[in-house]
Design a protein around this motif. Structure first.
Motif, mmCIF file in Angstrom:
data_model
loop_
_atom_site.group_PDB
_atom_site.id
_atom_site.type_symbol
_atom_site.label_atom_id
_atom_site.label_comp_id
_atom_site.label_asym_id
_atom_site.label_seq_id
_atom_site.Cartn_x
_atom_site.Cartn_y
_atom_site.Cartn_z
ATOM 1 N N LYS A 165 -14.834 3.345 -11.418
ATOM 2 C CA LYS A 165 -14.455 3.968 -10.142
ATOM 3 C C LYS A 165 -13.256 3.258 -9.526
ATOM 4 O O LYS A 165 -12.376 3.901 -8.942
ATOM 5 C CB LYS A 165 -15.636 3.955 -9.171
ATOM 6 N N SER A 193 -10.067 4.351 -11.255
ATOM 7 C CA SER A 193 -9.627 5.662 -10.765
ATOM 8 C C SER A 193 -8.952 5.538 -9.400
ATOM 9 O O SER A 193 -7.901 6.140 -9.162
ATOM 10 C CB SER A 193 -10.830 6.605 -10.693
ATOM 11 N N LEU A 194 -9.550 4.736 -8.509
ATOM 12 C CA LEU A 194 -8.972 4.548 -7.168
ATOM 13 C C LEU A 194 -7.597 3.909 -7.229
ATOM 14 O O LEU A 194 -6.676 4.300 -6.502
ATOM 15 C CB LEU A 194 -9.900 3.670 -6.315
ATOM 16 N N ASN A 223 -5.261 4.137 -9.145
ATOM 17 C CA ASN A 223 -4.171 4.961 -9.674
ATOM 18 C C ASN A 223 -3.597 5.891 -8.609
ATOM 19 O O ASN A 223 -2.696 6.671 -8.886
ATOM 20 C CB ASN A 223 -4.672 5.803 -10.863
ATOM 21 N N LYS A 224 -4.143 5.794 -7.407
ATOM 22 C CA LYS A 224 -3.679 6.677 -6.336
ATOM 23 C C LYS A 224 -2.394 6.165 -5.710
ATOM 24 O O LYS A 224 -2.142 4.956 -5.670
ATOM 25 C CB LYS A 224 -4.766 6.824 -5.262
ATOM 26 N N ASP A 225 -1.620 7.096 -5.173
ATOM 27 C CA ASP A 225 -0.331 6.771 -4.548
ATOM 28 C C ASP A 225 -0.547 6.439 -3.062
ATOM 29 O O ASP A 225 -0.072 7.134 -2.175
ATOM 30 C CB ASP A 225 0.615 7.967 -4.707
ATOM 31 N N ILE A 226 -1.302 5.371 -2.824
ATOM 32 C CA ILE A 226 -1.668 4.957 -1.469
ATOM 33 C C ILE A 226 -1.558 3.435 -1.388
ATOM 34 O O ILE A 226 -1.918 2.747 -2.353
ATOM 35 C CB ILE A 226 -3.128 5.379 -1.134
ATOM 36 N N LEU A 271 -6.184 2.158 1.065
ATOM 37 C CA LEU A 271 -7.045 2.710 0.025
ATOM 38 C C LEU A 271 -8.450 2.100 0.101
ATOM 39 O O LEU A 271 -9.455 2.817 0.114
ATOM 40 C CB LEU A 271 -6.426 2.431 -1.347
ATOM 41 N N GLU A 284 -11.609 4.322 1.329
ATOM 42 C CA GLU A 284 -12.357 4.855 0.185
ATOM 43 C C GLU A 284 -13.658 4.117 -0.120
ATOM 44 O O GLU A 284 -14.540 4.655 -0.786
ATOM 45 C CB GLU A 284 -11.469 4.828 -1.085
ATOM 46 N N ASN A 307 -0.699 2.638 -7.210
ATOM 47 C CA ASN A 307 -0.309 3.105 -8.545
ATOM 48 C C ASN A 307 0.844 2.326 -9.169
ATOM 49 O O ASN A 307 1.259 2.620 -10.293
ATOM 50 C CB ASN A 307 0.007 4.597 -8.516
ATOM 51 N N LYS A 328 -4.288 -5.428 -10.838
ATOM 52 C CA LYS A 328 -5.456 -4.543 -10.791
ATOM 53 C C LYS A 328 -6.726 -5.294 -11.157
ATOM 54 O O LYS A 328 -7.776 -5.131 -10.524
ATOM 55 C CB LYS A 328 -5.255 -3.350 -11.730
#
Length: 587
Positions: free
Chosen positions: A180, A183-184, A186-189, A194, A198, A220, A227
């Motif tokens: 999870k 996946s998070l 990889n967001k453009d935030i 984030l 989230e 991202n 990461k």
């Protein structure tokens, strides 16, 4: 530095777990309300005794708090607290539970012979609310009404069905996995936003620790290493939360709390710390300080507004009197005009509106005299003589009245000085009591649930070992001067300006000059001349002081005084750390 607080889900969850056994089965003995946002239940727990349970929807200090502190509350309860009293006082808390993953607390309460009631506390920042519902989930009332014009999906008004706020869509911290997180991330935030938006149970302090050496980059564009560091830290926090490995800490600057955390924070590691064994005790410490400070500021501003309004009124009256006194002092001209009319009556016919004649007391000056056309010259003269006598007679009355107003203005300025220099709620309450007795506050003041400890005058020890007392307000000034001081003690006060009474306890000894000048410095410092280089300070033996009958608090007359010129800055030597602590907002 301002206090930074956030009653987040993690704090609420742990608070709930720690206080469940205290709150369930407690009896609600008394309910009261302070301001428009804070409800207090005085509860009795069979196994833990009495507490105040605070349910607050304050936009910044929203919270649930368990405390044994006492607070001043209004003598006239607001309508919402009256409603809660009607339905809940004497009731037993049958259940107390937290809606999972939500900042919503519910209380189920039984009062005989009424049906069970439910109280719902929604802790959602400026949208926080406290709602009373019946067994059928119909809203009886709420501390904040939310009509359909504001929220057409969820009305919060009496008679409406209670509907829960939309559920949180955050990932529960207990369900957080590496997949999870991948996946998070990889967001453009930005990663700070984030994590806060989230993942549940996060707060700005925790997130700052997690991203400390990475920065608030876009998720991202993080490197693989970054990461992996974030994943490791987030999963580590998850495990600590699941295992309840907390270390409740308050961080302080100069003895005053600035924030708190359930985990140690690197950004504050160099600050003074206060550790707690329970989160609910930490919450009580932090929010009692914040609430007391808010009450202090609110009361201080209110009292200053009252005083400034009265100062403006008195100044305006003095201004009007000055104008009337000046007119009275110019009254000689009316006498002269009357005499001129008598001297020239034969040449003045009835019906004229004005005449001009030579001034008999100044051959080089002509005086224009306004006339009442319906009166004769003699009648107009009598009118001027009457005005002259009235003004002459009234001028002494006006000057006496002005003198009284100037005394009142000095008194009000001294009160303003005391308010501006107050540093505890108890000091302000003493001033409020004085203003009530003097008639400047008409409405009833706040009462206290239990007696709040009164403030004491400042006490210092001179370099020669003599006790020096300084009053914090007029009530204390009267006390140290007329109750504490003996006839042979020395009294000091800044000359001609509002300030504190200062007493040197002579102890049947001759007071040396060094102590006299130290006390003079304190009198200068605790006066409106504090920012001056030198302040004239009068001093005399206490036996030469009198309080006139009917005089306002703090007012005295004295004789046989001498004057020294004191430096306010020399009082700073007395401002030890212990003394500085007294300048914090406290009870």
């Amino acid at each position: 530095m301002n206090l930074k607080v956030s009653f987040d889900l993690l704090t609420l969850e742990v608070f709930y777990e720690e206080t469940k056994d205290i709150i369930i089965d407690s009896i609600i003995e008394k309910i009261y309300q302070i301001g428009s946002t804070d409800i207090f239940w005085e509860i009795y727990s069979p196994h833990n005794g009495r507490y105040n349970l605070v349910l607050s929807v304050h936009p910044q200090l929203y919270r649930i708090q368990l405390t044994r502190k006492n607070f001043p509350y209004p003598s006239k309860p607001p309508s919402f607290s009256m409603l809660l009293r009607k339905h809940l006082e004497g009731g037993r808390i049958l259940d107390y539970y937290l809606i999972p993953q939500e900042r919503i607390i519910e209380f189920k309460i039984k009062t005989f012979p009424e049906e069970n009631k439910k109280v719902i506390l929604e802790l959602m920042g400026k949208y926080s609310n406290l709602i009373l519902v019946n067994e059928n989930n119909i809203i009886i009332d709420a501390i904040k009404h939310v009509p359909s014009e504001i929220n057409r999906f969820r009305e919060v008004i009496p008679g409406a069905n209670y509907i829960y706020p939309p559920k949180s869509i955050k990932i529960p911290i207990s369900e957080l996995t590496e997949d999870k997180l991948e996946s998070l991330l990889n967001k453009d935030i930005p990663i700070r936003d984030l994590i806060l938006k989230e993942i549940s149970h996060m707060n700005p302090h925790i997130v700052n620790e997690i991203i400390e050496d990475i920065g608030n980059k876009m998720a991202n564009i993080l490197t693989l290493t970054e990461k992996n560091i974030l994943k490791e830290r987030l999963l580590n926090i998850k495990e600590k939360i699941i295992r309840r490995e907390f270390k409740p800490i308050a961080y302080l600057i100069n003895g005053e709390p600035i924030t708190f955390s359930l985990f140690p924070l690197k950004e504050y590691e160099d600050l003074e710390k206060k550790e707690f064994d329970k989160v609910y005790k930490l919450v009580d410490y932090i929010y009692s300080y914040a609430f007391e400070k808010a009450l202090f500021t609110q009361k201080k501003n209110r009292l200053l507004e009252i005083i400034k309004t009265n100062i403006e009124k008195v100044e305006e009256k003095i201004k009007e009197l000055d104008s009337q006194i000046k007119e009275g002092e110019d009254s000689e001209i009316f006498k002269i005009k009357g005499e001129i009319l008598i001297l020239n009556q034969s040449s003045i016919r009835k019906g004229l509106e004005k005449v001009t004649f030579l001034n008999p007391y100044n051959p080089n000056e002509y005086i224009e005299i306004e006339l009442d056309p319906s009166l004769s010259a003699i009648e107009n003269a009598q009118k001027y003589f009457k005005k002259y006598k009235k003004l002459k007679r009234g001028i002494s009355i006006l000057k006496d009245y002005k003198s009284k107003l100037e005394e009142e203005l000095f008194y009000l300025n001294s009160i303003e000085f005391s308010i501006e220099n107050a540093n505890s709620l108890s000091e302000l309450m003493e001033i409020e009591e004085e203003l009530e007795k003097e008639g400047y506050i008409k409405e009833k003041k706040e009462k206290s649930q239990k007696k709040i400890k009164k403030s004491e005058p400042y006490k210092f020890i001179s370099s020669d070992g003599f006790e020096i007392y300084v009053g914090k307000n007029n009530k204390q000034n009267d006390h140290i001067t007329f109750n504490l001081a003996k006839p042979e003690d020395i009294w000091l006060h800044a000359r001609g300006i509002p300030g504190a009474h200062v007493i040197i306890k002579a102890q049947d000894k001759e007071v040396p000059d060094s102590t006299l000048y130290e006390a003079g410095a304190l009198a200068a410092y605790f006066s409106k001349g504090r920012n001056s280089t030198y302040v004239p300070v009068d001093y005399t033996f206490r036996r030469y002081l009198q309080k006139p009958k009917g005089a306002k608090p703090g007012f005295v007359i004295y004789k046989n005084e001498k004057t020294i010129f004191a430096k306010p800055e020399e009082a700073l030597i007395f401002l030890s750390q212990e003394f500085k602590d007294s300048f914090k907002v406290r009870w």
